[in-house]
Design a protein around this motif. Structure first.
Motif, PDB file in Angstrom:
ATOM      1  N   TYR A 193       1.780   1.686  -3.691  1.00 47.30           N
ATOM      2  CA  TYR A 193       0.758   1.827  -4.722  1.00 47.30           C
ATOM      3  C   TYR A 193      -0.414   2.733  -4.348  1.00 47.30           C
ATOM      4  O   TYR A 193      -1.122   3.211  -5.239  1.00 47.30           O
ATOM      5  CB  TYR A 193       0.228   0.442  -5.124  1.00 47.30           C
ATOM      6  N   SER A 194      -0.664   2.953  -3.084  1.00 49.60           N
ATOM      7  CA  SER A 194      -1.831   3.736  -2.682  1.00 49.60           C
ATOM      8  C   SER A 194      -1.474   5.205  -2.478  1.00 49.60           C
ATOM      9  O   SER A 194      -0.303   5.548  -2.244  1.00 49.60           O
ATOM     10  CB  SER A 194      -2.439   3.166  -1.391  1.00 49.60           C
TER      11      SER A 194
ATOM     12  N   HIS B 103       0.838  -1.211   0.000  1.00 53.35           N
ATOM     13  CA  HIS B 103       0.000   0.000   0.000  1.00 53.35           C
ATOM     14  C   HIS B 103       0.870   1.258   0.000  1.00 53.35           C
ATOM     15  O   HIS B 103       0.533   2.259  -0.643  1.00 53.35           O
ATOM     16  CB  HIS B 103      -0.926   0.013   1.213  1.00 53.35           C
TER      17      HIS B 103
ATOM     18  N   ARG C  25      -5.564  -0.950  -6.639  1.00 52.93           N
ATOM     19  CA  ARG C  25      -4.545   0.093  -6.776  1.00 52.93           C
ATOM     20  C   ARG C  25      -3.383  -0.383  -7.655  1.00 52.93           C
ATOM     21  O   ARG C  25      -2.869   0.372  -8.485  1.00 52.93           O
ATOM     22  CB  ARG C  25      -4.027   0.513  -5.399  1.00 52.93           C
TER      23      ARG C  25
ATOM     24  N   GLU D 165      -8.614  -3.649  -1.880  1.00 50.42           N
ATOM     25  CA  GLU D 165      -8.248  -2.280  -2.217  1.00 50.42           C
ATOM     26  C   GLU D 165      -6.852  -2.234  -2.841  1.00 50.42           C
ATOM     27  O   GLU D 165      -6.611  -1.489  -3.802  1.00 50.42           O
ATOM     28  CB  GLU D 165      -8.295  -1.419  -0.953  1.00 50.42           C
ATOM     29  N   LEU D 166      -5.939  -3.040  -2.306  1.00 56.28           N
ATOM     30  CA  LEU D 166      -4.580  -3.079  -2.851  1.00 56.28           C
ATOM     31  C   LEU D 166      -4.577  -3.602  -4.283  1.00 56.28           C
ATOM     32  O   LEU D 166      -3.905  -3.046  -5.160  1.00 56.28           O
ATOM     33  CB  LEU D 166      -3.684  -3.957  -1.978  1.00 56.28           C
TER      34      LEU D 166
ATOM     35  N   ASP E   7      -4.688   7.581   1.621  1.00 60.01           N
ATOM     36  CA  ASP E   7      -5.215   6.229   1.814  1.00 60.01           C
ATOM     37  C   ASP E   7      -4.269   5.392   2.669  1.00 60.01           C
ATOM     38  O   ASP E   7      -4.719   4.557   3.459  1.00 60.01           O
ATOM     39  CB  ASP E   7      -5.434   5.555   0.460  1.00 60.01           C
TER      40      ASP E   7
END
Length: 323
Positions: free
Chosen positions: A243-244, A240, A273, A269-270, A248
């Motif tokens: 990539y986020s 995360h 993303r 969510e990951l 976030d």
């Protein structure tokens, strides 16, 4: 100067451990970049079956171009096409003490990891000398690599220093250039590696990508959704951070710590993303797969540019060694 062995598809560990750094460096005016396909190095562990090396060379260059390497800014070439690498390797092998190679920690680690393969060969023990030849051939000042290659770069410095002392001050002593995320773990919590079958590949997308992210190890003490998590030790949270969006990442850190978000939702969510971030890479990859003549032209042009530099260096080396 840096290179990669063509042992299969590149994964996100390759992308963030080395390739991202290559791309960043090519955009700086103070660096002239040389990146090569280390196909001779692939023989050190895969010498008994070389059937995939040729195709892997092309696949890897496609991954490089897809990720953002620009052949107008970086020289991309194939190691075995530049025969001067082998000549410099021979000369350096004459002056490298055997003890330097035997105490190399990466040598010991790989012998343990690949215990099922017969690695009792001169090529496997001596490949850091070939690696040194690869680097100093282009008088590199910086070597962008992953953290696992630190011992090799240090050995390269020692070999270059010994050559300069014995013959003539020809080679600079290269420094290591690490990325912000020099080492990514695989979906099983170990180092991401093709040999461990735990990799998320640059080319993975759709359901393949989702299933791999779903299988990623998380905080081992978080057995239920209501248990507070420890994002600082969770591999999913590390991804995360890459990539986020920053807001976030902060939200996930807080929510995970107080059990406000479960691992399943966090992984979902990951996955989204990663897919969104990698979409331009996948689009470029689809293009090059259908335009292989452009990939071959990139390699041929890079080989020609690298050969010019290698020939100049070897003229200096022969003069210094007086052969």
């Amino acid at each position: 100067m840096s290179g990669m062995r063509p042992t299969g598809r590149l994964h996100l560990g390759n992308l963030h451990g080395a390739l991202k750094n290559w791309i960043d460096l090519q955009g700086r005016q103070d660096y002239e970049c040389y990146y090569f396909v280390a196909d001779w190095h692939a023989l050190t562990s895969d010498y008994s079956d070389t059937s995939d090396i040729h195709d892997n060379r092309t696949e890897m260059v496609i991954d490089w171009l897809s990720a953002g390497l620009d052949p107008e800014k970086s020289t991309l070439f194939v190691q075995s096409s530049i025969k001067e690498h082998a000549e410099l390797f021979v000369i350096l092998s004459m002056i490298t003490p055997l003890a330097w190679l035997e105490r190399n920690p990466t040598y010991k680690e790989m012998r343990a990891e690949l215990s099922g393969q017969d690695l009792s060969t001169f090529g496997f023990l001596g490949y850091p000398v070939l690696q040194a030849a690869d680097i100093i051939m282009y008088k590199a000042n910086g070597v962008p690599v992953g953290v696992d290659q630190l011992p090799h770069v240090e050995l390269t410095r020692e070999i270059a220093r010994r050559f300069n002392f014995l013959y003539n001050e020809i080679f600079p002593l290269p420094e290591t250039l690490l990325t912000a995320f020099p080492k990514l773990l695989g979906i099983d919590g170990r180092k991401m590696s093709k040999s461990y079958d735990n990799s998320i590949f640059i080319s993975d997308q759709g359901e393949v990508l989702k299933k791999k992210v779903e299988a990623m190890f998380t905080d081992p003490q978080r057995m239920r959704k209501k248990d507070p998590g420890r994002p600082e030790i969770c591999n999913v949270f590390t991804f995360h951070q890459i990539y986020s969006l920053p807001q976030d990442v902060d939200r996930i850190r807080v929510e995970c710590s107080r059990a406000g978000i479960g691992c399943t939702d966090c992984k979902r969510e990951l996955s989204a993303r990663i897919a969104e971030t990698m979409r331009p890479v996948h689009d470029r990859r689809d293009y090059y797969i259908h335009h292989l003549e452009e990939v071959r032209a990139v390699i041929e042009n890079g080989n020609a540019r690298a050969t010019l530099i290698a020939r100049q260096t070897m003229e200096e080396v022969r003069g210094a060694v007086k052969i």
